[in-house]
Design an enzyme around this catalytic site. Structure first.
Site, PDB file in Angstrom:
ATOM      1  N   HIS A 105       0.854  -1.190   0.000  1.00 51.63           N
ATOM      2  CA  HIS A 105       0.000   0.000   0.000  1.00 51.63           C
ATOM      3  C   HIS A 105       0.887   1.236   0.000  1.00 51.63           C
ATOM      4  O   HIS A 105       1.967   1.225   0.587  1.00 51.63           O
ATOM      5  CB  HIS A 105      -0.918   0.022   1.228  1.00 51.63           C
ATOM      6  N   ASP A 135      -7.836  -5.507   0.079  1.00 49.83           N
ATOM      7  CA  ASP A 135      -8.376  -6.315  -1.008  1.00 49.83           C
ATOM      8  C   ASP A 135      -8.065  -7.797  -0.861  1.00 49.83           C
ATOM      9  O   ASP A 135      -8.831  -8.643  -1.326  1.00 49.83           O
ATOM     10  CB  ASP A 135      -7.866  -5.796  -2.360  1.00 49.83           C
TER      11      ASP A 135
HETATM   12  N1  CMC Z   1       3.919  -7.842  -4.382  1.00 53.36           N
HETATM   13  C1  CMC Z   1       5.275  -7.886  -4.455  1.00 53.36           C
HETATM   14  N2  CMC Z   1       6.064  -6.802  -4.284  1.00 53.36           N
HETATM   15  C2  CMC Z   1       5.458  -5.635  -4.017  1.00 53.36           C
HETATM   16  C3  CMC Z   1       4.061  -5.510  -3.921  1.00 53.36           C
HETATM   17  C4  CMC Z   1       3.293  -6.670  -4.112  1.00 53.36           C
HETATM   18  N3  CMC Z   1       1.962  -6.612  -4.046  1.00 53.36           N
HETATM   19  N4  CMC Z   1       3.742  -4.235  -3.635  1.00 53.36           N
HETATM   20  C5  CMC Z   1       4.893  -3.565  -3.574  1.00 53.36           C
HETATM   21  N5  CMC Z   1       5.937  -4.411  -3.800  1.00 53.36           N
HETATM   22  C6  CMC Z   1       7.351  -4.068  -3.831  1.00 53.36           C
HETATM   23  C7  CMC Z   1       7.703  -3.462  -5.184  1.00 53.36           C
HETATM   24  O1  CMC Z   1       8.070  -4.461  -6.113  1.00 53.36           O
HETATM   25  C8  CMC Z   1       8.828  -2.548  -4.805  1.00 53.36           C
HETATM   26  O2  CMC Z   1       9.969  -3.362  -4.586  1.00 53.36           O
HETATM   27  P1  CMC Z   1      11.434  -2.845  -4.992  1.00 53.36           P
HETATM   28  O3  CMC Z   1      11.651  -1.603  -4.148  1.00 53.36           O
HETATM   29  O4  CMC Z   1      12.297  -3.988  -4.658  1.00 53.36           O
HETATM   30  O5  CMC Z   1      11.343  -2.507  -6.459  1.00 53.36           O
HETATM   31  C9  CMC Z   1       8.423  -2.011  -3.425  1.00 53.36           C
HETATM   32  O6  CMC Z   1       7.579  -3.033  -2.874  1.00 53.36           O
HETATM   33  C10 CMC Z   1       7.632  -0.700  -3.504  1.00 53.36           C
HETATM   34  O7  CMC Z   1       6.517  -0.901  -4.369  1.00 53.36           O
HETATM   35  P2  CMC Z   1       5.826   0.221  -5.240  1.00 53.36           P
HETATM   36  O8  CMC Z   1       4.919  -0.426  -6.218  1.00 53.36           O
HETATM   37  O9  CMC Z   1       6.866   1.177  -5.758  1.00 53.36           O
HETATM   38  O10 CMC Z   1       5.013   0.976  -4.091  1.00 53.36           O
HETATM   39  P3  CMC Z   1       3.819   1.955  -4.314  1.00 53.36           P
HETATM   40  O11 CMC Z   1       3.631   2.704  -3.056  1.00 53.36           O
HETATM   41  O12 CMC Z   1       4.016   2.761  -5.560  1.00 53.36           O
HETATM   42  O13 CMC Z   1       2.640   0.954  -4.628  1.00 53.36           O
HETATM   43  C11 CMC Z   1       0.788  -0.445  -4.624  1.00 53.36           C
HETATM   44  C12 CMC Z   1       1.556   0.638  -3.846  1.00 53.36           C
HETATM   45  C13 CMC Z   1      -0.539  -0.700  -3.932  1.00 53.36           C
HETATM   46  C14 CMC Z   1       0.524   0.037  -6.048  1.00 53.36           C
HETATM   47  C15 CMC Z   1       1.640  -1.729  -4.673  1.00 53.36           C
HETATM   48  O14 CMC Z   1       1.895  -2.184  -3.375  1.00 53.36           O
HETATM   49  C16 CMC Z   1       0.968  -2.814  -5.507  1.00 53.36           C
HETATM   50  O15 CMC Z   1       1.114  -2.822  -6.727  1.00 53.36           O
HETATM   51  N6  CMC Z   1       0.235  -3.761  -4.863  1.00 53.36           N
HETATM   52  C17 CMC Z   1      -0.507  -4.775  -5.596  1.00 53.36           C
HETATM   53  C18 CMC Z   1      -1.846  -4.215  -6.085  1.00 53.36           C
HETATM   54  C19 CMC Z   1      -2.837  -4.062  -4.972  1.00 53.36           C
HETATM   55  O16 CMC Z   1      -3.015  -4.940  -4.135  1.00 53.36           O
HETATM   56  N7  CMC Z   1      -3.548  -2.920  -4.974  1.00 53.36           N
HETATM   57  C20 CMC Z   1      -4.606  -2.623  -3.991  1.00 53.36           C
HETATM   58  C21 CMC Z   1      -4.192  -1.503  -3.082  1.00 53.36           C
HETATM   59  S1  CMC Z   1      -5.241  -1.349  -1.631  1.00 53.36           S
HETATM   60  C22 CMC Z   1      -6.819  -0.961  -2.235  1.00 53.36           C
HETATM   61  C23 CMC Z   1      -6.863   0.356  -2.907  1.00 53.36           C
HETATM   62  O17 CMC Z   1      -6.648   1.401  -2.258  1.00 53.36           O
HETATM   63  O18 CMC Z   1      -7.160   0.409  -4.079  1.00 53.36           O
END
Ligand code: CMC
Length: 367
Positions: A254, A305
């Site tokens: 998140h 989720d």
């Molecule tokens: N699985 C594996 N690795 C992850 C995940 C995941 N679900 N989420 C983040 N990471 C890792 C990512 O690969 C990165 O690693 P590194 O620094 O080694 O490259 C690090 O954590 C930071 O991730 P990010 O994507 O740059 O972080 P963000 O703050 O931009 O993204 C997020 C937040 C929700 C988009 C992301 O965690 C994600 O893609 N999660 C999966 C999709 C998901 O479950 N979304 C629902 C969010 S909650 C409901 C809502 O509000 O909509």
């Protein structure tokens, strides 16, 4: 000339405006108008929470009665609205419901005249539209008893069942999905509202943005892999292999909650109750194995989720409804944000840093 300000990509940790609707923090707090969202999910009704978000204060009992009545009246689709939903549903039966819902919302002729009523009318009608899009005219589980509230009626519209205990659980999830400060879909709504485009285009933007798998779309992507897992070992291997391939696991991570998502914790507690009743404890056990492995390996917590998908499954709700349910609940938060945006409006229009070529002369370059 005023200097532009550079901010991190994705506006991460950037405060772009003030709000008095809700707040989140990295330690795992979610507050709606000063009240803990999980307390509201545990003790308040959907209507009380919706009123609180939209009006800033909890309703008196007379206000609650009036608001609930208004919401119920507004939820009925006019013949024209029903025809539009049926037309879109039958013309594009293979589209995800969320896409058809967006199309219906963008084309709907609203009965209400003022913006505030138009916003509430759209939110009130989403369950009926979703049900119509899915079931068409073949089946109509949409007719509710006079006494049922929003959540019980919605539950019946999509499952065809009247189960007070399960619809109470459903209501709790709806409350937790209702609002989440400047998440991507709400921000999209505020951007559109800031151009003074009006409620319908703003809702359409929000619905389009909610669909993505990094946002609302995550909840419907999770169920398939959870149901395919047959043992704890398999759950652990699943995580290891995804991480080895540098793939994301939906339902984890998140932007704000780095230690825990309070909604996920709350929903997990509720699932324990339902799982006992339904004999689905294994599903919860495997989900917890995935959660533990993700935490051990990456220190990434489950988000709402992940557990919402399991909760909805255990409540007997079909997967195509998962994302539209999120949209229905969040549309009440969108009501509040639209009003807050236009009440003190400033066009949302950031700058960009140009990194493309410069000084090219048309007609002087070889193709
Ligand atoms: N699985 C594996 N690795 C992850 C995940 C995941 N679900 N989420 C983040 N990471 C890792 C990512 O690969 C990165 O690693 P590194 O620094 O080694 O490259 C690090 O954590 C930071 O991730 P990010 O994507 O740059 O972080 P963000 O703050 O931009 O993204 C997020 C937040 C929700 C988009 C992301 O965690 C994600 O893609 N999660 C999966 C999709 C998901 O479950 N979304 C629902 C969010 S909650 C409901 C809502 O509000 O909509």
């Amino acid at each position: 000339m005023t200097e532009s300000i550079k901010v991190p990509k994705g506006l991460e940790r950037v405060i772009v405006d003030q709000t008095s609707i809700s707040s989140t923090d990295s330690k795992g707090h979610l507050i709606y108008r000063g009240y803990s969202a999980t307390d509201l999910a545990a003790h308040a009704s959907f209507e009380q929470t919706a009123y609180l978000l939209i009006n800033g204060k909890l309703p008196s009992s007379a206000q609650l009665t009036e608001f609930s009545k208004r919401l119920k009246e507004m939820s009925n689709l006019t013949t024209q609205q029903e025809a539009l939903a049926e037309f879109i549903g039958t013309t594009y039966p293979d589209n995800p419901i969320i896409d058809n819902l967006r199309t219906v919302i963008s084309g709907i002729k609203l009965e209400s005249k003022d913006e505030s009523s138009q916003l509430l009318e759209m939110a009130a009608k989403i369950p009926g539209i979703i049900s119509k899009l899915y079931y068409g005219s073949a089946q109509s589980p949409a007719k509710g008893g006079a006494q049922s509230g929003y959540a019980a009626t919605f539950y019946r519209m999509i499952t065809g069942k009247s189960d007070i205990s399960l619809s109470k659980h459903f209501e709790k999830l709806l409350i937790l999905y209702m609002e989440h400060e400047f998440n991507a879909s709400t921000f999209a709504l505020r951007v559109t509202a800031s151009t003074l485009a009006g409620p319908k285009p703003s809702f359409t933007s929000a619905l389009a943005t909610l669909k993505g798998p990094l946002h609302g779309g995550a909840n419907s992507e999770i169920l398939n892999y959870l149901l395919s897992v047959k043992s704890r070992d398999e759950a652990i291997k699943y995580v290891d292999s995804k991480l080895a391939k540098k793939e994301k696991i939906m339902g984890f991570g998140h932007r704000v909650y780095k230690d825990k998502d309070p909604r996920a914790e709350f929903v997990k507690g509720q699932i324990r109750e339902v799982a006992k009743r339904n004999g689905m404890e294994k599903l919860l056990e495997f989900a917890e194995a995935i959660e533990e492995r993700m935490w051990e390996s990456k220190r990434i917590p489950a988000n709402v989720d992940f557990y919402a998908a399991i909760y909805l499954y255990m409540l007997g709700i079909k997967e195509p409804f998962y994302l539209p349910i999120f949209a229905a609940a969040r549309s009440f938060g969108w009501n509040a944000h639209y009003k807050e945006q236009v009440a003190d409006n400033k066009l949302i229009r950031p700058d960009s840093e140009y990194i493309g070529p410069k000084n090219l002369k048309f007609g002087h370059d070889k193709a």
